[in-house]
Design a protein around this motif. Structure first.
Motif, PDB file in Angstrom:
ATOM      1  N   ASP A  84     -12.465   1.945  -7.998  1.00  0.00           N
ATOM      2  CA  ASP A  84     -11.462   3.478  -7.747  1.00  0.00           C
ATOM      3  C   ASP A  84     -11.391   3.994  -6.575  1.00  0.00           C
ATOM      4  N   ALA A  85     -11.982   2.543  -5.313  1.00  0.00           N
ATOM      5  CA  ALA A  85     -11.659   2.527  -3.878  1.00  0.00           C
ATOM      6  C   ALA A  85      -9.798   2.921  -3.503  1.00  0.00           C
ATOM      7  N   PRO A  86      -9.634   3.245  -2.471  1.00  0.00           N
ATOM      8  CA  PRO A  86      -8.278   3.403  -3.193  1.00  0.00           C
ATOM      9  C   PRO A  86      -7.958   2.038  -2.583  1.00  0.00           C
ATOM     10  N   ILE A  87      -6.264   1.562  -2.904  1.00  0.00           N
ATOM     11  CA  ILE A  87      -5.845   0.220  -2.715  1.00  0.00           C
ATOM     12  C   ILE A  87      -6.163  -0.030  -1.038  1.00  0.00           C
ATOM     13  N   ASP A  88      -6.209  -1.567  -0.596  1.00  0.00           N
ATOM     14  CA  ASP A  88      -6.972  -1.804   0.282  1.00  0.00           C
ATOM     15  C   ASP A  88      -5.531  -1.690   1.580  1.00  0.00           C
ATOM     16  N   ASP A  89      -6.174  -1.137   2.392  1.00  0.00           N
ATOM     17  CA  ASP A  89      -4.938  -1.150   3.395  1.00  0.00           C
ATOM     18  C   ASP A  89      -4.997  -2.504   4.561  1.00  0.00           C
ATOM     19  N   LEU A  90      -5.953  -3.435   4.429  1.00  0.00           N
ATOM     20  CA  LEU A  90      -5.706  -4.578   4.775  1.00  0.00           C
ATOM     21  C   LEU A  90      -6.322  -4.169   6.664  1.00  0.00           C
ATOM     22  N   GLN A  91      -6.304  -3.278   6.210  1.00  0.00           N
ATOM     23  CA  GLN A  91      -6.968  -2.965   8.214  1.00  0.00           C
ATOM     24  C   GLN A  91      -8.133  -4.361   9.207  1.00  0.00           C
ATOM     25  N   GLY A  92      -7.792  -4.706   9.990  1.00  0.00           N
ATOM     26  CA  GLY A  92      -8.897  -5.651  10.425  1.00  0.00           C
ATOM     27  C   GLY A  92      -8.613  -6.761   9.906  1.00  0.00           C
ATOM     28  N   LEU A  93      -8.392  -7.219   9.265  1.00  0.00           N
ATOM     29  CA  LEU A  93      -7.285  -8.210   8.928  1.00  0.00           C
ATOM     30  C   LEU A  93      -6.571  -9.231  10.579  1.00  0.00           C
ATOM     31  N   THR A  94      -7.115 -10.409  10.655  1.00  0.00           N
ATOM     32  CA  THR A  94      -6.494 -10.870  12.157  1.00  0.00           C
ATOM     33  C   THR A  94      -5.070 -11.794  11.694  1.00  0.00           C
ATOM     34  N   ASP A  95      -4.742 -12.103  12.885  1.00  0.00           N
ATOM     35  CA  ASP A  95      -3.571 -12.479  12.843  1.00  0.00           C
ATOM     36  C   ASP A  95      -3.260 -13.848  11.975  1.00  0.00           C
ATOM     37  N   GLU A  96      -4.177 -14.536  12.408  1.00  0.00           N
ATOM     38  CA  GLU A  96      -4.528 -16.032  11.573  1.00  0.00           C
ATOM     39  C   GLU A  96      -4.703 -14.975   9.444  1.00  0.00           C
ATOM     40  N   ASP A  97      -5.256 -14.053   9.004  1.00  0.00           N
ATOM     41  CA  ASP A  97      -5.654 -13.954   8.047  1.00  0.00           C
ATOM     42  C   ASP A  97      -4.540 -12.981   7.507  1.00  0.00           C
ATOM     43  N   LEU A  98      -3.677 -12.650   8.213  1.00  0.00           N
ATOM     44  CA  LEU A  98      -2.209 -11.908   7.910  1.00  0.00           C
ATOM     45  C   LEU A  98      -1.441 -13.312   7.577  1.00  0.00           C
ATOM     46  N   GLU A  99      -1.262 -13.877   8.845  1.00  0.00           N
ATOM     47  CA  GLU A  99      -0.858 -15.596   8.100  1.00  0.00           C
ATOM     48  C   GLU A  99      -1.014 -16.393   7.012  1.00  0.00           C
ATOM     49  N   SER A 100      -2.510 -16.230   6.439  1.00  0.00           N
ATOM     50  CA  SER A 100      -2.783 -16.874   5.098  1.00  0.00           C
ATOM     51  C   SER A 100      -2.402 -16.293   3.880  1.00  0.00           C
ATOM     52  N   LEU A 101      -2.449 -14.820   4.450  1.00  0.00           N
ATOM     53  CA  LEU A 101      -2.029 -13.892   3.169  1.00  0.00           C
ATOM     54  C   LEU A 101      -0.577 -14.119   2.935  1.00  0.00           C
ATOM     55  N   ASP A 102       0.370 -13.578   3.811  1.00  0.00           N
ATOM     56  CA  ASP A 102       1.739 -14.586   3.558  1.00  0.00           C
ATOM     57  C   ASP A 102       2.490 -15.694   3.416  1.00  0.00           C
ATOM     58  N   ALA A 103       1.559 -16.619   3.024  1.00  0.00           N
ATOM     59  CA  ALA A 103       1.380 -18.303   2.654  1.00  0.00           C
ATOM     60  C   ALA A 103       1.190 -18.086   1.157  1.00  0.00           C
ATOM     61  N   TYR A 104       0.102 -17.205   0.861  1.00  0.00           N
ATOM     62  CA  TYR A 104       0.070 -17.075  -0.612  1.00  0.00           C
ATOM     63  C   TYR A 104       1.226 -16.024  -1.167  1.00  0.00           C
ATOM     64  N   VAL A 105       1.946 -15.356  -0.211  1.00  0.00           N
ATOM     65  CA  VAL A 105       2.490 -14.374  -1.304  1.00  0.00           C
ATOM     66  C   VAL A 105       3.661 -15.208  -1.700  1.00  0.00           C
ATOM     67  N   GLY A 106       4.468 -15.977  -1.160  1.00  0.00           N
ATOM     68  CA  GLY A 106       4.905 -17.182  -0.509  1.00  0.00           C
ATOM     69  C   GLY A 106       4.684 -18.465  -2.050  1.00  0.00           C
ATOM     70  N   LEU A 107       3.404 -18.518  -2.034  1.00  0.00           N
ATOM     71  CA  LEU A 107       3.398 -19.451  -3.073  1.00  0.00           C
ATOM     72  C   LEU A 107       2.683 -18.484  -4.451  1.00  0.00           C
ATOM     73  N   PHE A 108       2.741 -17.252  -4.576  1.00  0.00           N
ATOM     74  CA  PHE A 108       2.869 -16.177  -6.127  1.00  0.00           C
ATOM     75  C   PHE A 108       4.231 -16.219  -6.098  1.00  0.00           C
ATOM     76  N   THR A 109       5.475 -16.443  -5.415  1.00  0.00           N
ATOM     77  CA  THR A 109       6.758 -15.163  -5.394  1.00  0.00           C
ATOM     78  C   THR A 109       7.278 -17.019  -5.533  1.00  0.00           C
ATOM     79  N   VAL A 110       6.897 -17.989  -5.586  1.00  0.00           N
ATOM     80  CA  VAL A 110       7.113 -19.241  -6.328  1.00  0.00           C
ATOM     81  C   VAL A 110       7.276 -19.777  -7.436  1.00  0.00           C
ATOM     82  N   LYS A 111       5.996 -19.497  -7.301  1.00  0.00           N
ATOM     83  CA  LYS A 111       5.708 -20.201  -8.583  1.00  0.00           C
ATOM     84  C   LYS A 111       5.140 -19.516 -10.469  1.00  0.00           C
TER      85      LYS A 111
END
Length: 141
Positions: A105-132
């Motif tokens: 029931d909560a709004p979609i997470d806006d990812l506020q509060g994530l560190t630059d390292e967290d966001l870099e890790s997330l981008d790596a997952y996006v790359g993985l999911f996009t390829v696979k």
């Protein structure tokens, strides 16, 4: 030295073939899921239960990860991500106790509060999911 060069060549060839196969699989349209907009509640029905499709949302995109059933299927290590927006969990590499009604029931997470390292890790997952995996839509409110 020759052994190291040979080992590196085998690694590069294996990596190329894996990536090529993954790209070919990811580009095949999902026979069960059509591209569309998904709410979190709709997404929650796709956890792989009863051998059904497995969907995961990451940074607003929804992926059919059914090809990765050995990772994301029921009883598997990463099933906690199935049927939900896993963006924050993947970014912080954390596991929780599972999806709750409050999360649905909560709004979609806006990812506020994530560190630059967290966001870099997330981008790596996006790359993985996009390829696979096949992208089957967008996560919406």
């Amino acid at each position: 030295v020759l052994a190291l060069v040979t080992l590196y060549g085998v690694y590069r060839l294996g990596n190329f073939l894996w990536t090529k196969d993954a790209l070919n699989l990811a580009r095949k349209p999902s026979p069960q899921i059509r591209y569309r907009q998904w709410t979190k509640r709709e997404l929650s029905k796709y956890t792989g239960a009863d051998k059904g499709p497995i969907l995961i949302a990451v940074k607003g995109k929804v992926y059919d990860v059914s090809l990765g059933r050995g990772f994301y299927g029921p009883g598997c290590a990463y099933n906690i991500f199935a049927g939900r927006d896993a963006s924050r969990l993947l970014a912080t590499q954390s596991f929780d106790k599972g999806m709750t009604e409050a999360e649905l029931d909560a709004p979609i997470d806006d990812l506020q509060g994530l560190t630059d390292e967290d966001l870099e890790s997330l981008d790596a997952y996006v790359g993985l999911f996009t390829v696979k995996y096949q992208c089957v839509g967008d996560l919406v409110e």
